[in-house]
Design a protein around this motif. Structure first.
Motif, PDB file in Angstrom:
ATOM      1  N   VAL A   2       0.745  -1.316  -0.024  1.00  0.00           N
ATOM      2  CA  VAL A   2      -0.159   0.007   0.036  1.00  0.00           C
ATOM      3  C   VAL A   2       0.859   1.140  -0.032  1.00  0.00           C
ATOM      4  N   LYS A   3       0.857   2.097  -0.986  1.00  0.00           N
ATOM      5  CA  LYS A   3       1.381   3.279  -1.112  1.00  0.00           C
ATOM      6  C   LYS A   3       0.552   4.298   0.005  1.00  0.00           C
ATOM      7  N   LYS A   4       1.623   5.316   0.665  1.00  0.00           N
ATOM      8  CA  LYS A   4       0.985   5.984   1.604  1.00  0.00           C
ATOM      9  C   LYS A   4       1.833   7.295   1.359  1.00  0.00           C
ATOM     10  N   ASN A   5       0.939   8.479   1.206  1.00  0.00           N
ATOM     11  CA  ASN A   5       1.491   9.738   0.700  1.00  0.00           C
ATOM     12  C   ASN A   5       1.957  10.616   2.382  1.00  0.00           C
ATOM     13  N   PHE A   6       2.927  11.469   2.207  1.00  0.00           N
ATOM     14  CA  PHE A   6       3.356  11.941   3.603  1.00  0.00           C
ATOM     15  C   PHE A   6       2.717  13.564   2.998  1.00  0.00           C
ATOM     16  N   THR A   7       1.750  13.601   3.914  1.00  0.00           N
ATOM     17  CA  THR A   7       0.775  14.873   3.906  1.00  0.00           C
ATOM     18  C   THR A   7       1.091  16.173   4.517  1.00  0.00           C
ATOM     19  N   ARG A   8       0.615  17.250   4.280  1.00  0.00           N
ATOM     20  CA  ARG A   8       0.923  18.408   4.876  1.00  0.00           C
ATOM     21  C   ARG A   8       0.546  18.311   6.305  1.00  0.00           C
ATOM     22  N   LYS A   9      -0.600  17.654   6.378  1.00  0.00           N
ATOM     23  CA  LYS A   9      -1.089  17.502   8.055  1.00  0.00           C
ATOM     24  C   LYS A   9       0.008  16.576   8.757  1.00  0.00           C
TER      25      LYS A   9
END
Length: 97
Positions: A2-9
């Motif tokens: 599963v790809k998970k993005n590193f978000t601004r939050k």
């Protein structure tokens, strides 16, 4: 996998935890940082961040392209894009040298 993005939050949350600023202030710091980067790119076309890399604006010319689904020819308009070139320090950390 599963790809998970590193978000601004999540970035704001990391600043909150590591530096002890309030969540609201951490969010303001992130927003101001990205706004500054964006406005400087628009004005100067190039930003160098030591030990990280260089961001610059490239002008793409108009060109012919093709829709791969329908095979129709199309004109891709001229546009500006952001280019990132990582520093050697960044590359070495990425490749664990």
């Amino acid at each position: 996998m599963v790809k998970k993005n590193f978000t601004r939050k999540e970035l704001s949350e990391k600043i909150y935890r590591n530096l002890g600023f309030s969540k609201n202030f951490s969010s303001i710091i992130i927003d101001d940082f990205f706004e500054t980067i964006t406005s400087e790119l628009v004005k100067k076309n190039k930003i160098k961040i030591s030990s990280f890399g260089t961001l610059k604006i490239l002008n793409k010319r108009e060109r012919r392209g093709r829709n791969p689904k329908t095979k129709d020819d199309a004109i891709i308009s001229a546009r500006k894009v952001v280019n990132f070139k990582p520093s050697m320090i960044f590359k070495n950390k990425l490749n664990k040298k």
